[in-house]
Scaffold this active site. Structure first.
Site, PDB file in Angstrom:
ATOM      1  N   HIS A 189      -7.607  -3.447   4.505  1.00  0.00           N
ATOM      2  CA  HIS A 189      -6.904  -2.418   4.635  1.00  0.00           C
ATOM      3  C   HIS A 189      -7.933  -1.584   3.450  1.00  0.00           C
ATOM      4  O   HIS A 189      -8.680   0.015   3.877  1.00  0.00           O
ATOM      5  CB  HIS A 189      -5.222  -1.837   4.404  1.00  0.00           C
ATOM      6  CG  HIS A 189      -4.680  -0.319   3.824  1.00  0.00           C
ATOM      7  ND1 HIS A 189      -5.204  -0.186   2.627  1.00  0.00           N
ATOM      8  CD2 HIS A 189      -3.913  -0.105   3.862  1.00  0.00           C
ATOM      9  CE1 HIS A 189      -4.371   0.669   2.117  1.00  0.00           C
ATOM     10  NE2 HIS A 189      -3.435   0.413   3.359  1.00  0.00           N
ATOM     11  N   ASN A 190      -7.623  -1.989   2.576  1.00  0.00           N
ATOM     12  CA  ASN A 190      -8.652  -1.364   1.173  1.00  0.00           C
ATOM     13  C   ASN A 190     -10.194  -0.884   1.855  1.00  0.00           C
ATOM     14  O   ASN A 190     -10.561   0.651   1.036  1.00  0.00           O
ATOM     15  CB  ASN A 190      -8.259  -1.927   0.169  1.00  0.00           C
ATOM     16  CG  ASN A 190      -6.965  -1.530  -0.666  1.00  0.00           C
ATOM     17  OD1 ASN A 190      -6.281  -1.157   0.070  1.00  0.00           O
ATOM     18  ND2 ASN A 190      -6.707  -2.011  -1.700  1.00  0.00           N
ATOM     19  N   SER A 229       1.069  -1.374  -0.026  1.00  0.00           N
ATOM     20  CA  SER A 229      -0.188  -0.190  -0.241  1.00  0.00           C
ATOM     21  C   SER A 229       0.625   1.294  -0.113  1.00  0.00           C
ATOM     22  O   SER A 229       2.269   1.471   0.920  1.00  0.00           O
ATOM     23  CB  SER A 229      -1.317   0.145   1.311  1.00  0.00           C
ATOM     24  OG  SER A 229      -1.430   0.828   1.462  1.00  0.00           O
ATOM     25  N   LYS A 262      -4.546  -6.964   3.561  1.00  0.00           N
ATOM     26  CA  LYS A 262      -4.482  -5.637   2.924  1.00  0.00           C
ATOM     27  C   LYS A 262      -5.997  -5.338   1.820  1.00  0.00           C
ATOM     28  O   LYS A 262      -6.333  -4.434   2.173  1.00  0.00           O
ATOM     29  CB  LYS A 262      -3.725  -6.068   1.283  1.00  0.00           C
ATOM     30  CG  LYS A 262      -3.214  -5.243  -0.038  1.00  0.00           C
ATOM     31  CD  LYS A 262      -2.776  -3.327   0.767  1.00  0.00           C
ATOM     32  CE  LYS A 262      -2.840  -2.031  -0.417  1.00  0.00           C
ATOM     33  NZ  LYS A 262      -4.265  -2.369  -2.079  1.00  0.00           N
ATOM     34  N   GLU A 297     -10.034   2.027   4.043  1.00  0.00           N
ATOM     35  CA  GLU A 297      -9.278   3.639   3.486  1.00  0.00           C
ATOM     36  C   GLU A 297     -10.804   3.503   2.618  1.00  0.00           C
ATOM     37  O   GLU A 297     -11.576   5.108   2.358  1.00  0.00           O
ATOM     38  CB  GLU A 297      -8.206   2.998   1.960  1.00  0.00           C
ATOM     39  CG  GLU A 297      -8.154   3.808   1.106  1.00  0.00           C
ATOM     40  CD  GLU A 297      -6.920   3.464   0.022  1.00  0.00           C
ATOM     41  OE1 GLU A 297      -7.525   3.193  -1.319  1.00  0.00           O
ATOM     42  OE2 GLU A 297      -6.457   2.025   0.481  1.00  0.00           O
TER      43      GLU A 297
END
Length: 487
Positions: A191-192, A134, A188, A195
């Site tokens: 995480h997105n 990232s 990940k 986001e």
């Protein structure tokens, strides 16, 4: 091979992310071989390597030459489009690889594809890592946040490289061994998802300040810059301030006002919401941000709806709302609402990670996840350090909102949060992310919910039974018969 010095590592797939990561690795003192199916990309990378400091990058033009130019046990990072291209690249390279060599996929891959590839690689004696990366193009070049999962042995082979290449924060490099299987890709993905939530909440803060508060782009740039000096200090708040300052090169005013209001997406947000549903984890803020992206895509329908509803007599409240508003108070309220909403969004993401970790036996260290997101990545933010500390205090913390520190902050901010949401609702401005976060908070903190009525309904029409608060066991009642009797 001629007696050329072998590279320490290889990287295949030289789109901008691949080029930047390769140059970052070389700059940290690790000689690297690079390969791309389209050879012009290899030349481009070599040109950049010489321009950006005569970096130790060796270009290779065939899979065989590429693999053989790397010292054993070989570690090869691939950065190509997720899905079939990854399988094709693995197949082209693995032909020349030997047992003990390792493939590291740095793309946004669906975690189960990584788990399948781990098994396939094992059959050839190869090691495999699925590594979330990232930080976008800038992060790849100057220090990303890295989330490698899969073979621990493979991780140890490249640990020295990853620790130098990753973003550096005061408590170490933004990389850690995540866990087995597809855990790196899964982390990940979440995480997105977080986001998505962050970006949605920031856009709602902007909408309220602009359309209820009547603030100009200059004022917004100042406010976000100010917020970035305090508890909201983060990459996304910082870049938001910059966005408001950019003038339109084709006309008057700022560029932001000329951008079409349709949001694109690549799919990781959708995967996050699907996984939350599969695991029965409530993630309403992340789900709301996804729904908003879908609705933003219906631009023509929205323009038509605005017309039809206006003709039906709907009065536009936006604009008229700003007349009697105390700007200073509104700005401070929105700051608090944004912060409290963000805590709920991160709480949802962390609970999803915990649920998956339990299902798969990954043993994810949630405090460590928060730590490696403190630098390099898109959601990097000062308050991640506080999240890290919350999980250090209590690794079994049920939810961030019940951590003693965060609980105090939520309580202090809830009045402002409710004012902002109430104001937005009465002005006809949708704040689905903030509303979802607030509903999540209000539902989670209530010792008793109206779910008792839902259970009674389910028992009435489907004999699903219910439990009682005052005695153990499962109960079924002939509701309709008893209700008729009591008439």
């Amino acid at each position: 091979m001629e007696s050329v010095a072998l590279s320490r590592i290889g990287l295949a797939g030289l789109a901008v992310m691949g080029q930047n990561l390769a140059l970052n690795i070389a700059e940290k003192g690790f000689p690297i071989s690079v390969y791309n199916r389209t050879t012009s990309k290899v030349d481009e990378t070599l040109d950049r390597a010489s321009e950006e400091g005569k970096l130790p990058v060796a270009g290779q033009y065939s899979p065989r030459d590429f693999v053989l130019s790397i010292q054993r046990p070989r570690s090869i990072i691939i950065l190509v489009k997720a899905g079939a291209p990854v399988d094709q690249t693995i197949s082209a390279l693995s032909e020349f690889m030997e047992p003990g060599d390792c493939i590291i996929d740095g793309g946004n891959e669906w975690y189960q594809n990584t788990e399948r590839r781990i098994v396939e690689a094992e059959k050839k004696g190869l090691l495999y890592l699925g590594m979330g990366v990232s930080g976008g193009e800038e992060g790849a070049r100057n220090g990303p946040s890295l989330m490698p999962g899969g073979s621990f042995k493979a991780y140890n082979n490249v640990k020295d490289i990853l620790e130098k290449v990753a973003a550096q924060v005061e408590d170490g490099p933004c990389v850690t061994y995540i866990g087995e299987g597809g855990s790196g890709n899964f982390v990940k993905m979440v995480h997105n998802g977080i986001e998505y939530g962050d970006m949605q909440l920031i856009s709602e803060a902007y909408d309220v300040l602009k359309n209820v508060g009547g603030l100009s782009n200059d004022e917004l740039a100042e406010i976000f810059n100010e917020w970035n000096q305090g508890e909201l200090e983060s990459f996304l708040v910082e870049i938001t301030s910059d966005i408001f300052r950019v003038k339109d090169e084709f006309g008057d005013g700022e560029l932001v006002d000329k951008i079409l209001d349709k949001t694109g997406m690549k799919g990781t947000g959708k995967w996050t919401v699907q996984q939350a549903a599969e695991l029965s984890v409530a993630a309403p803020t992340i789900a709301a941000s996804l729904d908003c992206r879908y609705l933003s895509g219906l631009k023509d329908e929205r323009e038509n709806a605005a017309k039809v509803l206006e003709e039906a007599g709907l009065k536009e409240e936006i604009g008229s709302a700003s007349s009697g508003v105390d700007k200073k108070r509104l700005i401070d309220d929105v700051r608090q609402a944004l912060y409290a909403s963000k805590i709920c969004s991160y709480a949802q993401g962390m609970n999803l990670l915990r649920a998956k970790s339990l299902e798969k036996g990954w043993n994810l260290d949630l405090g460590e996840m928060a730590r490696i997101w403190k630098g390099g990545c898109i959601i990097r933010a000062v308050f991640l350090d506080r999240i890290k500390k919350a999980y250090l205090r209590n690794p079994n913390l049920a939810n961030l909102v019940v951590d003693p520190d965060f609980a105090k902050e939520m309580v202090q901010r809830q009045a402002a949060w409710r004012r902002v949401v109430g104001l937005a609702i009465s002005a006809g401005i949708s704040t689905p992310g903030m509303c979802a976060s607030l509903a999540y908070f209000d539902t989670y903190r209530r010792a008793r919910l109206p779910a008792n009525l839902v259970q009674a309904q389910r028992d009435l029409f489907g004999a699903h039974t219910y439990e009682r608060t005052d005695r153990s066991g499962a109960y079924h009642t002939e509701w309709t018969k008893l209700a008729r009797k009591s008439h």
